[in-house]
Scaffold this motif. Structure first.
Motif, PDB file in Angstrom:
ATOM      1  N   ASP A   1      26.906  31.484  16.698  1.00 15.39           N
ATOM      2  CA  ASP A   1      27.079  30.294  15.851  1.00 15.39           C
ATOM      3  C   ASP A   1      25.933  30.245  14.845  1.00 15.39           C
ATOM      4  O   ASP A   1      24.929  30.951  15.002  1.00 15.39           O
ATOM      5  CB  ASP A   1      27.125  29.028  16.715  1.00 15.39           C
ATOM      6  N   ILE A   2      26.078  29.396  13.833  1.00 11.42           N
ATOM      7  CA  ILE A   2      25.032  29.317  12.803  1.00 11.42           C
ATOM      8  C   ILE A   2      23.751  28.712  13.387  1.00 11.42           C
ATOM      9  O   ILE A   2      23.811  27.976  14.374  1.00 11.42           O
ATOM     10  CB  ILE A   2      25.522  28.517  11.577  1.00 11.42           C
ATOM     11  N   PRO A   3      22.575  28.992  12.768  1.00 14.63           N
ATOM     12  CA  PRO A   3      21.322  28.472  13.313  1.00 14.63           C
ATOM     13  C   PRO A   3      21.252  26.945  13.259  1.00 14.63           C
ATOM     14  O   PRO A   3      21.899  26.322  12.425  1.00 14.63           O
ATOM     15  CB  PRO A   3      20.252  29.067  12.386  1.00 14.63           C
ATOM     16  N   VAL A   4      20.460  26.394  14.162  1.00 18.87           N
ATOM     17  CA  VAL A   4      20.222  24.946  14.194  1.00 18.87           C
ATOM     18  C   VAL A   4      18.746  24.712  13.879  1.00 18.87           C
ATOM     19  O   VAL A   4      17.874  25.372  14.443  1.00 18.87           O
ATOM     20  CB  VAL A   4      20.542  24.367  15.591  1.00 18.87           C
ATOM     21  N   VAL A   5      18.470  23.788  12.965  1.00 19.79           N
ATOM     22  CA  VAL A   5      17.085  23.483  12.603  1.00 19.79           C
ATOM     23  C   VAL A   5      16.819  22.004  12.876  1.00 19.79           C
ATOM     24  O   VAL A   5      17.595  21.141  12.446  1.00 19.79           O
ATOM     25  CB  VAL A   5      16.824  23.801  11.109  1.00 19.79           C
ATOM     26  N   ASP A   6      15.743  21.748  13.585  1.00  9.95           N
ATOM     27  CA  ASP A   6      15.328  20.372  13.865  1.00  9.95           C
ATOM     28  C   ASP A   6      14.390  19.937  12.737  1.00  9.95           C
ATOM     29  O   ASP A   6      13.286  20.469  12.613  1.00  9.95           O
ATOM     30  CB  ASP A   6      14.624  20.347  15.221  1.00  9.95           C
TER      31      ASP A   6
ATOM     32  N   GLY B   1       7.192  25.160  11.904  1.00 12.74           N
ATOM     33  CA  GLY B   1       8.119  26.272  11.758  1.00 12.74           C
ATOM     34  C   GLY B   1       9.399  25.922  11.022  1.00 12.74           C
ATOM     35  O   GLY B   1      10.314  26.745  10.955  1.00 12.74           O
ATOM     36  N   VAL B   2       9.476  24.694  10.470  1.00  9.26           N
ATOM     37  CA  VAL B   2      10.713  24.305   9.809  1.00  9.26           C
ATOM     38  C   VAL B   2      10.969  25.153   8.560  1.00  9.26           C
ATOM     39  O   VAL B   2      12.087  25.610   8.324  1.00  9.26           O
ATOM     40  CB  VAL B   2      10.688  22.800   9.445  1.00  9.26           C
ATOM     41  N   VAL B   3       9.918  25.373   7.788  1.00 12.56           N
ATOM     42  CA  VAL B   3      10.088  26.181   6.569  1.00 12.56           C
ATOM     43  C   VAL B   3      10.614  27.570   6.932  1.00 12.56           C
ATOM     44  O   VAL B   3      11.568  28.069   6.325  1.00 12.56           O
ATOM     45  CB  VAL B   3       8.751  26.294   5.798  1.00 12.56           C
ATOM     46  N   GLU B   4      10.007  28.155   7.936  1.00 16.96           N
ATOM     47  CA  GLU B   4      10.435  29.494   8.356  1.00 16.96           C
ATOM     48  C   GLU B   4      11.887  29.458   8.847  1.00 16.96           C
ATOM     49  O   GLU B   4      12.692  30.335   8.516  1.00 16.96           O
ATOM     50  CB  GLU B   4       9.549  30.039   9.471  1.00 16.96           C
ATOM     51  N   ALA B   5      12.220  28.434   9.628  1.00 16.64           N
ATOM     52  CA  ALA B   5      13.571  28.364  10.196  1.00 16.64           C
ATOM     53  C   ALA B   5      14.612  28.190   9.091  1.00 16.64           C
ATOM     54  O   ALA B   5      15.655  28.851   9.094  1.00 16.64           O
ATOM     55  CB  ALA B   5      13.654  27.217  11.205  1.00 16.64           C
ATOM     56  N   VAL B   6      14.324  27.296   8.136  1.00 15.49           N
ATOM     57  CA  VAL B   6      15.280  27.056   7.043  1.00 15.49           C
ATOM     58  C   VAL B   6      15.409  28.318   6.195  1.00 15.49           C
ATOM     59  O   VAL B   6      16.509  28.748   5.840  1.00 15.49           O
ATOM     60  CB  VAL B   6      14.815  25.860   6.174  1.00 15.49           C
TER      61      VAL B   6
ATOM     62  N   ALA C   1      11.463  22.870   1.392  1.00 11.81           N
ATOM     63  CA  ALA C   1      11.354  23.945   2.391  1.00 11.81           C
ATOM     64  C   ALA C   1      11.824  25.279   1.798  1.00 11.81           C
ATOM     65  O   ALA C   1      11.211  26.328   2.026  1.00 11.81           O
ATOM     66  CB  ALA C   1      12.174  23.590   3.635  1.00 11.81           C
ATOM     67  N   LEU C   2      12.896  25.225   1.012  1.00 11.78           N
ATOM     68  CA  LEU C   2      13.415  26.462   0.409  1.00 11.78           C
ATOM     69  C   LEU C   2      12.405  27.061  -0.572  1.00 11.78           C
ATOM     70  O   LEU C   2      12.232  28.279  -0.634  1.00 11.78           O
ATOM     71  CB  LEU C   2      14.730  26.178  -0.322  1.00 11.78           C
ATOM     72  N   SER C   3      11.721  26.193  -1.339  1.00 15.26           N
ATOM     73  CA  SER C   3      10.695  26.683  -2.276  1.00 15.26           C
ATOM     74  C   SER C   3       9.556  27.340  -1.516  1.00 15.26           C
ATOM     75  O   SER C   3       9.139  28.464  -1.838  1.00 15.26           O
ATOM     76  CB  SER C   3      10.113  25.515  -3.083  1.00 15.26           C
ATOM     77  N   LEU C   4       9.040  26.625  -0.526  1.00 15.39           N
ATOM     78  CA  LEU C   4       7.909  27.165   0.244  1.00 15.39           C
ATOM     79  C   LEU C   4       8.302  28.484   0.907  1.00 15.39           C
ATOM     80  O   LEU C   4       7.503  29.419   0.985  1.00 15.39           O
ATOM     81  CB  LEU C   4       7.456  26.144   1.293  1.00 15.39           C
TER      82      LEU C   4
END
Ligand code: OGA
Ligand code: NI
Length: 356
Positions: free
Chosen positions: A45-50, A60-65, A179-182
């Motif tokens: 399934d697609i990844p889940v990000v908290d 780790g949100v930036v990395e996860a996104v 997050a996408l920019s970073l």
């Protein structure tokens, strides 16, 4: 363009066909496009990000996104900060709209010129095989395109709920953009600036997929990538339907309770020079259950050229994969063709200018 003024043939709401015992020919997909083809019963399934850790960028949100957008183009978010009470109110208002009598809905019948209003087809190819779904499309931003008179008057709470929902989900998009920019090694506000800063565009499409007499032969929405920046999808809370293409296989998305599904659109693929992927997806339908979903399209300002962010081309050997184009021009191209396959953005790759 003349060809975009009117539909090429009378539009029949799918909802008015859903009790028919057989599937009308216009909705029968050729064998290679039917839902069972290439659909593996995978547990993937697609990844889940908290998102609880944003906007600090920690945890780790930036990395996860950014990982999700590089490898999947899709992810689910939980703890997204949008009030669950608002989400419920918004969804029920729109469910109420689709259950109004047909005469009431038809007051808002749309045309291919702007697509605003109640509609049942995308694209203007005469005789095309159609998708098994109705929708309502509206502009939320920029302010000069937003017109409450083009939004349903009923149910009475719909306009207010849609206004509140738009404000909140726009905030969520801005956090994801940071997050996408970073994740690209850029300043946090770089992608937002490239999209037009505070002049971004937002459209909302509420999709309604009625019960279908032959779900094995039809699709609710044909394979496509989303043309804009980001899409935030509020999926049905009971019925699945969205499928994402991963390595040539259709993966069914199983939405988590209270989550949104976010995906990269063609414009983010262009801005990121294909670091982030806009991925093909489609919708399957069911015999016994109808389904409602809401796509929130977060788009660039429509009249500025969108091309790869120059900083991403600084390293040796990094050539621009796309020639800059306004979203107005891109959308016109898409609207003529309707949903059709893997990023239409690829049609433009051939026009890329090596070395710029
Ligand atoms: C869309 C879309 C998916 C769904 O509206 O662009 O992909 O589940 N919707 O309805
Ligand atoms: Ni889509």
């Amino acid at each position: 363009m003349d060809c975009l003024q009117e539909w090429p043939e009378p539009v029949v709401p799918v909802q008015s066909l859903s009790e028919a015992p057989t599937l009308p020919d216009r909705y029968v997909k050729p064998p290679s496009q039917r839902p069972s083809v290439g659909d593996a019963a995978r547990s993937l399934d697609i990844p889940v990000v908290d998102l609880a850790m944003l906007p600090g960028g920690g945890g780790g949100v930036v990395e996860a996104v950014s990982e999700a957008c590089r490898h999947w183009g899709f992810f689910q978010v939980v703890n997204h900060g949008v009030s669950l009470e608002l989400v419920r109110r918004f969804r029920e208002a729109w469910r109420g709209f689709f259950h109004l009598p047909m005469e009431e809905k038809k007051r808002y019948a749309n045309s291919p010129r702007t697509y605003e209003g109640y509609g049942s087809r995308l694209g203007v190819d005469e005789g095309a095989i159609l998708d098994w779904g109705d929708y309502y499309f509206l502009h939320f931003l920029p302010c000069y395109l937003k017109d409450h008179d083009k939004w349903p008057e009923l149910p009475p709470c719909l306009r207010e709920a849609t206004d509140e929902y738009g404000v909140e989900v726009r905030k969520l998009c801005r956090r994801v953009m940071r997050a996408l920019s970073l994740g690209l090694g850029l300043d946090a506000d770089r992608l937002q600036k490239a999209l037009g800063g505070d002049d971004e565009g937002v459209c909302i499409r509420v999709n309604f997929y009625p019960r279908c007499p032959r779900p094995d032969l039809a699709l609710g929405l044909s394979p496509h990538s989303d043309p804009g920046g980001l899409t935030v999808l509020l999926a049905d809370d009971h019925v699945h339907g969205l499928q994402v293409r991963k390595d040539g296989v259709w993966i069914t998305v199983h939405p988590l309770p209270n989550a949104f599904i976010i995906n990269v659109g063609d414009q983010i693929q262009v801005l990121s020079n294909a670091e982030y992927q806009s991925v093909e997806h489609r919708v399957v339908v069911h015999a016994k259950e109808e389904r409602l979903s809401v796509a929130f399209f977060y788009n660039p300002r429509s009249d500025i050229p969108i091309g790869p962010v120059p900083e991403l081309l600084a390293a040796p050997g990094r050539a621009a994969l796309y020639r800059p184009m306004t979203f107005d021009d891109y959308r016109l191209f898409i609207r003529r063709r309707g949903p059709r396959g893997k990023p239409q953005v690829e049609s433009f790759e051939a026009m890329a200018i090596p070395g710029t």
